[in-house]
Design a protein around this motif. Structure first.
Motif, PDB file in Angstrom:
ATOM      1  N   MET A  45       5.977  -9.286  -7.444  1.00 16.78           N
ATOM      2  CA  MET A  45       6.006  -8.266  -7.668  1.00 16.78           C
ATOM      3  C   MET A  45       6.479  -8.435  -9.335  1.00 16.78           C
ATOM      4  SD  MET A  45       7.062  -5.578  -5.038  1.00 16.78           S
ATOM      5  CE  MET A  45       7.448  -4.388  -6.634  1.00 16.78           C
ATOM      6  N   GLY A  46       7.446  -9.804  -9.644  1.00 17.00           N
ATOM      7  CA  GLY A  46       8.101 -10.226 -11.025  1.00 17.00           C
ATOM      8  C   GLY A  46       7.010  -9.739 -11.809  1.00 17.00           C
ATOM      9  N   ILE A  47       7.836 -10.564 -12.910  1.00 19.97           N
ATOM     10  CA  ILE A  47       7.736 -10.613 -14.807  1.00 19.97           C
ATOM     11  C   ILE A  47       7.904 -11.908 -14.794  1.00 19.97           C
ATOM     12  CG2 ILE A  47       7.299  -9.788 -17.212  1.00 19.97           C
ATOM     13  CD1 ILE A  47       6.589  -7.570 -14.810  1.00 19.97           C
ATOM     14  N   MET A  48       6.890 -12.226 -15.559  1.00 20.31           N
ATOM     15  CA  MET A  48       7.444 -13.126 -15.978  1.00 20.31           C
ATOM     16  C   MET A  48       6.386 -14.043 -17.436  1.00 20.31           C
ATOM     17  SD  MET A  48       7.008 -14.881 -12.913  1.00 20.31           S
ATOM     18  CE  MET A  48       7.165 -16.638 -13.181  1.00 20.31           C
ATOM     19  N   GLN A  49       7.495 -15.056 -17.941  1.00 20.38           N
ATOM     20  CA  GLN A  49       7.768 -14.884 -19.766  1.00 20.38           C
ATOM     21  C   GLN A  49       7.008 -16.211 -19.814  1.00 20.38           C
ATOM     22  OE1 GLN A  49      11.195 -15.440 -22.173  1.00 20.38           O
ATOM     23  NE2 GLN A  49      10.137 -14.147 -23.452  1.00 20.38           N
ATOM     24  N   LEU A  50       5.913 -16.236 -20.634  1.00 21.66           N
ATOM     25  CA  LEU A  50       4.840 -17.663 -20.938  1.00 21.66           C
ATOM     26  C   LEU A  50       5.335 -17.794 -22.897  1.00 21.66           C
ATOM     27  CD1 LEU A  50       3.825 -15.788 -18.140  1.00 21.66           C
ATOM     28  CD2 LEU A  50       1.880 -18.280 -18.690  1.00 21.66           C
ATOM     29  N   ARG A  51       5.198 -19.056 -23.031  1.00 20.81           N
ATOM     30  CA  ARG A  51       5.417 -18.868 -24.334  1.00 20.81           C
ATOM     31  C   ARG A  51       4.365 -20.957 -24.869  1.00 20.81           C
ATOM     32  NH1 ARG A  51       8.084 -23.150 -27.177  1.00 20.81           N
ATOM     33  NH2 ARG A  51      10.531 -22.844 -25.241  1.00 20.81           N
ATOM     34  N   VAL A  52       3.725 -20.871 -25.032  1.00 19.95           N
ATOM     35  CA  VAL A  52       2.964 -21.619 -25.747  1.00 19.95           C
ATOM     36  C   VAL A  52       2.411 -22.057 -27.341  1.00 19.95           C
ATOM     37  CG1 VAL A  52       1.538 -21.367 -23.425  1.00 19.95           C
ATOM     38  CG2 VAL A  52       0.573 -20.729 -25.899  1.00 19.95           C
ATOM     39  N   ASP A  53       2.027 -24.021 -27.230  1.00 17.88           N
ATOM     40  CA  ASP A  53       2.428 -23.955 -28.222  1.00 17.88           C
ATOM     41  C   ASP A  53       0.349 -23.794 -28.878  1.00 17.88           C
ATOM     42  OD1 ASP A  53       4.898 -24.527 -29.170  1.00 17.88           O
ATOM     43  OD2 ASP A  53       4.476 -26.031 -28.959  1.00 17.88           O
ATOM     44  N   VAL A  54      -0.243 -23.737 -29.843  1.00 17.89           N
ATOM     45  CA  VAL A  54      -1.606 -24.113 -30.415  1.00 17.89           C
ATOM     46  C   VAL A  54      -2.124 -23.874 -31.532  1.00 17.89           C
ATOM     47  CG1 VAL A  54      -1.576 -21.137 -30.522  1.00 17.89           C
ATOM     48  CG2 VAL A  54      -3.918 -22.121 -29.352  1.00 17.89           C
ATOM     49  N   SER A  55      -3.404 -24.626 -31.137  1.00 17.28           N
ATOM     50  CA  SER A  55      -3.338 -25.267 -32.776  1.00 17.28           C
ATOM     51  C   SER A  55      -3.977 -23.681 -33.600  1.00 17.28           C
ATOM     52  CB  SER A  55      -4.902 -25.813 -32.931  1.00 17.28           C
ATOM     53  OG  SER A  55      -5.838 -25.266 -31.873  1.00 17.28           O
ATOM     54  N   PRO A  56      -3.901 -23.844 -35.116  1.00 19.18           N
ATOM     55  CA  PRO A  56      -3.950 -22.964 -35.344  1.00 19.18           C
ATOM     56  C   PRO A  56      -5.167 -22.708 -35.811  1.00 19.18           C
ATOM     57  CG  PRO A  56      -2.534 -23.806 -37.282  1.00 19.18           C
ATOM     58  CD  PRO A  56      -2.886 -24.531 -36.182  1.00 19.18           C
ATOM     59  N   ARG A  57      -6.583 -23.141 -35.606  1.00 17.48           N
ATOM     60  CA  ARG A  57      -7.878 -21.994 -35.742  1.00 17.48           C
ATOM     61  C   ARG A  57      -8.465 -21.799 -34.003  1.00 17.48           C
ATOM     62  NH1 ARG A  57     -10.955 -26.115 -32.517  1.00 17.48           N
ATOM     63  NH2 ARG A  57     -10.003 -28.380 -31.639  1.00 17.48           N
ATOM     64  N   MET A  58      -7.160 -21.978 -33.217  1.00 21.33           N
ATOM     65  CA  MET A  58      -7.923 -21.586 -31.625  1.00 21.33           C
ATOM     66  C   MET A  58      -6.722 -20.576 -31.671  1.00 21.33           C
ATOM     67  SD  MET A  58      -9.948 -22.955 -30.373  1.00 21.33           S
ATOM     68  CE  MET A  58     -10.145 -22.287 -29.180  1.00 21.33           C
ATOM     69  N   SER A  59      -5.719 -20.063 -32.109  1.00 11.68           N
ATOM     70  CA  SER A  59      -4.553 -19.140 -32.031  1.00 11.68           C
ATOM     71  C   SER A  59      -5.257 -17.641 -32.101  1.00 11.68           C
ATOM     72  CB  SER A  59      -3.062 -19.316 -32.893  1.00 11.68           C
ATOM     73  OG  SER A  59      -4.237 -18.951 -34.435  1.00 11.68           O
ATOM     74  N   THR A  60      -5.864 -17.452 -32.832  1.00 11.77           N
ATOM     75  CA  THR A  60      -6.288 -16.329 -32.603  1.00 11.77           C
ATOM     76  C   THR A  60      -7.262 -15.833 -31.404  1.00 11.77           C
ATOM     77  OG1 THR A  60      -6.805 -16.084 -35.220  1.00 11.77           O
ATOM     78  CG2 THR A  60      -7.934 -14.881 -33.920  1.00 11.77           C
ATOM     79  N   GLU A  61      -7.967 -16.624 -31.471  1.00 14.03           N
ATOM     80  CA  GLU A  61      -9.259 -16.080 -29.798  1.00 14.03           C
ATOM     81  C   GLU A  61      -8.081 -16.260 -28.797  1.00 14.03           C
ATOM     82  OE1 GLU A  61     -12.571 -18.312 -27.203  1.00 14.03           O
ATOM     83  OE2 GLU A  61     -12.018 -19.714 -29.428  1.00 14.03           O
ATOM     84  N   VAL A  62      -7.103 -17.430 -28.942  1.00 16.30           N
ATOM     85  CA  VAL A  62      -6.518 -17.027 -27.680  1.00 16.30           C
ATOM     86  C   VAL A  62      -5.639 -15.749 -27.663  1.00 16.30           C
ATOM     87  CG1 VAL A  62      -4.408 -18.250 -26.626  1.00 16.30           C
ATOM     88  CG2 VAL A  62      -6.420 -19.614 -27.423  1.00 16.30           C
ATOM     89  N   PHE A  63      -5.206 -15.729 -28.562  1.00 15.88           N
ATOM     90  CA  PHE A  63      -4.098 -14.276 -29.041  1.00 15.88           C
ATOM     91  C   PHE A  63      -5.239 -12.899 -28.521  1.00 15.88           C
ATOM     92  CE2 PHE A  63      -3.477 -10.158 -30.613  1.00 15.88           C
ATOM     93  CZ  PHE A  63      -1.243 -11.056 -30.697  1.00 15.88           C
ATOM     94  N   ARG A  64      -6.621 -13.369 -29.351  1.00 14.46           N
ATOM     95  CA  ARG A  64      -8.082 -12.522 -28.569  1.00 14.46           C
ATOM     96  C   ARG A  64      -7.916 -12.032 -26.861  1.00 14.46           C
ATOM     97  NH1 ARG A  64     -12.613 -12.552 -27.507  1.00 14.46           N
ATOM     98  NH2 ARG A  64     -12.795 -14.137 -28.571  1.00 14.46           N
ATOM     99  N   ARG A  65      -7.936 -13.405 -26.793  1.00 13.38           N
ATOM    100  CA  ARG A  65      -8.751 -12.894 -25.406  1.00 13.38           C
ATOM    101  C   ARG A  65      -6.753 -12.460 -23.889  1.00 13.38           C
ATOM    102  NH1 ARG A  65     -11.919 -18.129 -23.046  1.00 13.38           N
ATOM    103  NH2 ARG A  65     -11.467 -16.931 -20.994  1.00 13.38           N
ATOM    104  N   LEU A  66      -6.259 -12.998 -24.772  1.00  9.29           N
ATOM    105  CA  LEU A  66      -4.798 -13.047 -23.925  1.00  9.29           C
ATOM    106  C   LEU A  66      -4.280 -11.126 -24.209  1.00  9.29           C
ATOM    107  CD1 LEU A  66      -2.651 -15.210 -24.887  1.00  9.29           C
ATOM    108  CD2 LEU A  66      -3.567 -15.088 -22.504  1.00  9.29           C
ATOM    109  N   HIS A  67      -4.756 -10.891 -25.293  1.00 10.37           N
ATOM    110  CA  HIS A  67      -4.851  -9.550 -25.802  1.00 10.37           C
ATOM    111  C   HIS A  67      -5.601  -8.514 -24.545  1.00 10.37           C
ATOM    112  CE1 HIS A  67      -5.030  -5.561 -27.767  1.00 10.37           C
ATOM    113  NE2 HIS A  67      -3.554  -5.738 -28.368  1.00 10.37           N
ATOM    114  N   ALA A  68      -7.117  -8.638 -23.935  1.00 13.70           N
ATOM    115  CA  ALA A  68      -7.468  -8.465 -23.512  1.00 13.70           C
ATOM    116  C   ALA A  68      -7.088  -8.126 -21.645  1.00 13.70           C
ATOM    117  CB  ALA A  68      -8.899  -9.078 -23.413  1.00 13.70           C
ATOM    118  N   ILE A  69      -6.577  -9.203 -21.907  1.00 11.62           N
ATOM    119  CA  ILE A  69      -5.850  -9.267 -20.493  1.00 11.62           C
ATOM    120  C   ILE A  69      -4.715  -7.792 -20.042  1.00 11.62           C
ATOM    121  CG2 ILE A  69      -4.254  -9.899 -18.488  1.00 11.62           C
ATOM    122  CD1 ILE A  69      -5.362 -12.701 -19.868  1.00 11.62           C
ATOM    123  N   ALA A  70      -4.720  -7.078 -18.992  1.00 11.33           N
ATOM    124  CA  ALA A  70      -4.001  -5.679 -18.893  1.00 11.33           C
ATOM    125  C   ALA A  70      -2.589  -5.931 -18.624  1.00 11.33           C
ATOM    126  CB  ALA A  70      -4.842  -4.648 -18.367  1.00 11.33           C
TER     127      ALA A  70
END
Length: 310
Positions: free
Chosen positions: A1-26
């Motif tokens: 039931m807890g809340i987790m905080q995550l931080r990742v490093d990602v290459s600029p060429r992939m950051s938009t796609e990773v951001f988009r897929r994470l944003h799609a997770i409710a």
């Protein structure tokens, strides 16, 4: 039931796609990207919060990218709750409530020492008819922790938590009764007090073994306020709870009653103890069930509005 905080490093060429897929997770919230935050490697940094239940699926998503490096995964604590939505704060509160209850349900050496010392103080308070010592014994007494754990176990339908809390609560009372009874018998043999010190008029402490409707009402109020104080981290209010209920003094009086062989003192003290524990448990359970019901109603409302995934 807890809340987790995550931080990742990602290459600029992939950051938009990773951001988009994470944003799609409710279950993802507080999602943000900082472009070029890692200057040496020219990497972007993406941060977000997610429910503990959805963490595994999120990690599986990240594993699909070889140029995504996880830098931090940590539970969000109460001190971080300002960054969360109201629903997430409530979820975090319940997660911490359950974790705290689990910890409080175990019998420990510290718990045993504190409850024995508290009951010794209560017994001395009876012998000296000292209201101040009664208050001191109440404050030292640690027995509200397993009471709160028991209430939480009922609210969460955690059978093991209920059983463990009951064992810790009543096991502590039994231990303290046995120890203080033995000490009282020794003190009685040595002439440190007489049965009259217990059976005589005690204007300051006579209430300990004379339960009435007010005993139950005070215990009910103390139980409700105590659970509320734990939920809202109002530690100062807990002091009022400790000095309101008559559990520890009743155990002290019970031990003295056993030592001098007074059935009236024993029955009255035992009744006072049961009435106080029952009142706290009933109020605490009702308070938690009401809070849980309101929380579920809020969750259902969010689901119905589409603001929260089912």
């Amino acid at each position: 039931m807890g809340i987790m905080q995550l931080r990742v490093d990602v290459s600029p060429r992939m950051s938009t796609e990773v951001f988009r897929r994470l944003h799609a997770i409710a279950e993802v919230s507080q999602l943000r990207v900082r472009s070029g935050a890692v200057q040496d490697d020219a990497q972007d940094v993406i941060e977000w919060c997610i429910s503990e239940e959805a963490l595994e699926n999120c990690l599986e998503l990240l594993s699909e990218y070889s140029d995504v490096s996880i830098q931090e995964i940590r539970p969000v604590g109460i001190q971080d709750s300002s960054m969360l939505t109201r629903h997430e704060r409530n979820t975090l509160m319940w997660a911490n409530q359950l974790a705290q209850a689990q910890n409080s349900s175990f019998f420990s050496l510290t718990y045993g020492v504190f409850i024995v010392v508290a009951v010794i103080l209560a017994a001395i308070a009876v012998l000296t008819d000292s209201a101040i010592l009664v208050v001191g014994a109440m404050v030292v007494g640690p027995d509200f922790a397993p009471v709160a754990a028991l209430c939480t176990g009922v609210a969460f339908k955690e059978r093991s938590l209920i059983v463990r809390s009951l064992c810790t609560l009543w096991g502590g009372y039994l231990l303290a009764t046995v120890v203080v009874t033995l000490l009282a018998c020794i003190a009685l043999y040595l002439g440190l007090f007489t049965p009259l010190d217990v059976l005589g008029a005690r204007p300051q402490t006579g209430f300990i073994w004379r339960p009435n409707i007010w005993s139950f009402l005070v215990a009910v109020l103390a139980g409700a306020v105590g659970v509320w104080a734990l939920d809202t981290h109002q530690s100062s209010a807990l002091i009022g709870v400790f000095i309101s209920v008559t559990t520890i003094p009743a155990v002290g009086n019970l031990a003295l009653g056993i030592a001098i062989g007074s059935s009236e003192e024993m029955v009255g003290s035992a009744a006072q103890l049961v009435i106080n524990v029952l009142g706290m448990c009933v109020a605490g359970i009702v308070m938690l069930l009401i809070q849980r019901a309101l929380w579920r109603a809020n969750v259902q409302s969010l689901k119905d509005s589409g603001a929260l995934s089912s």
